[in-house]
Design an enzyme around this catalytic site. Structure first.
Site, PDB file in Angstrom:
ATOM      1  N   ASP A   8      -9.894 -35.878   1.641  1.00 54.60           N
ATOM      2  CA  ASP A   8      -9.589 -34.693   2.699  1.00 54.60           C
ATOM      3  C   ASP A   8     -10.955 -34.317   3.464  1.00 54.60           C
ATOM      4  O   ASP A   8     -11.858 -34.653   2.820  1.00 54.60           O
ATOM      5  CB  ASP A   8      -8.785 -33.589   2.111  1.00 54.60           C
ATOM      6  CG  ASP A   8      -8.586 -32.522   2.835  1.00 54.60           C
ATOM      7  OD1 ASP A   8      -8.114 -32.653   4.017  1.00 54.60           O
ATOM      8  OD2 ASP A   8      -8.993 -31.373   2.373  1.00 54.60           O
ATOM      9  N   ASP A  10     -11.397 -30.834   5.794  1.00 48.26           N
ATOM     10  CA  ASP A  10     -11.698 -29.414   5.520  1.00 48.26           C
ATOM     11  C   ASP A  10     -11.300 -28.880   4.338  1.00 48.26           C
ATOM     12  O   ASP A  10     -10.142 -28.912   3.656  1.00 48.26           O
ATOM     13  CB  ASP A  10     -10.529 -28.623   6.512  1.00 48.26           C
ATOM     14  CG  ASP A  10     -10.977 -29.058   8.161  1.00 48.26           C
ATOM     15  OD1 ASP A  10     -11.827 -28.405   8.658  1.00 48.26           O
ATOM     16  OD2 ASP A  10     -10.418 -29.916   8.611  1.00 48.26           O
TER      17      ASP A  10
END
Length: 226
Positions: A8, A10
């Protein structure tokens, strides 16, 4: 033995999420409105469909503000707070180890492509990723599994051979729904969210043994026994 890591962005590679929450909370306070984490958590790691922090003061609180000016101030405050943020501990080491071990490396983010690539370029991390899938590539972002399904398809691997690195409940749900193993490492803001039965594995990748993880990803169960 794992064949790929899919990160991922953020909150996982770079904690952009805590500064966003702090920026919105500070500007909401100017209008005597408290932005709770419970409210804001509805848009962490996903779209603004359930909770749009740019519109809430107008649509739900009935406060007249200039939308464009408010958005600009939020972004300005976020940029100010981001100057203090560094790549999360252990990320670069994991990327180097994965590259040295010949693992495929991908990225799956609910954010827009230009946002992700701008930060990856700034941080000098873009060259690690052979596959990047973002909100620009799917109809539904996390917790929908589409981002991860596209990533493993692009990398040419089976879901069971890939490990997702996540920080939020929505991200972990997406990875698990796609059939990946998932290591969950919350940041300062996401550690306060409700992960339900999803197991959290530590505060950062520094808490994880790369060799152990790659050798036996099933040993890092992302979902606790019910």
């Amino acid at each position: 033995m794992a064949k790929a890591l899919i990160f991922d962005f953020d909150g996982t590679i770079l904690d952009t999420e805590t500064p966003w929450y702090e920026a919105f909370r500070e500007l909401y306070a100017e209008h005597n409105v408290e932005l709770t984490l419970e409210q804001y958590s509805q848009c962490i790691g996903t779209s603004l469909h359930l909770f749009n922090p740019y519109e809430y003061l107008i649509t739900d609180c009935g406060i007249t503000i200039d939308r464009d000016a408010f958005r600009a101030r939020v972004h300005e405050k976020h940029a100010e707070l981001m100057r203090n943020e560094l790549v999360r501990p252990g990320v670069v080491s994991f990327l180097d180890s994965a590259k040295a071990a010949g693992l495929r490396i991908g990225l799956a983010s609910s954010s827009k492509l230009d946002w992700v690539t701008r930060h990856l370029d700034r941080l000098g991390l873009a060259s690690y990723f052979e596959c990047i899938r973002t909100a620009d590539h799917v109809t539904h972002v996390k917790p929908d599994p589409s981002l991860y399904l596209q990533a493993i398809s692009e990398l040419g691997i089976e879901a069971a051979d890939a490990i997702a690195i996540e920080d939020s409940p929505n991200g972990a749900k997406a990875a698990l729904a796609a059939g990946l193993h998932c290591v969950v490492l919350p940041n300062k803001i996401t550690k306060l969210l409700d992960f339900g039965t999803i197991t959290k594995h530590g505060q950062s990748l520094e808490d994880i043994s790369f060799e152990h993880l790659i050798r036996d990803p099933s040993g890092f169960l992302a979902r606790a026994a019910v």
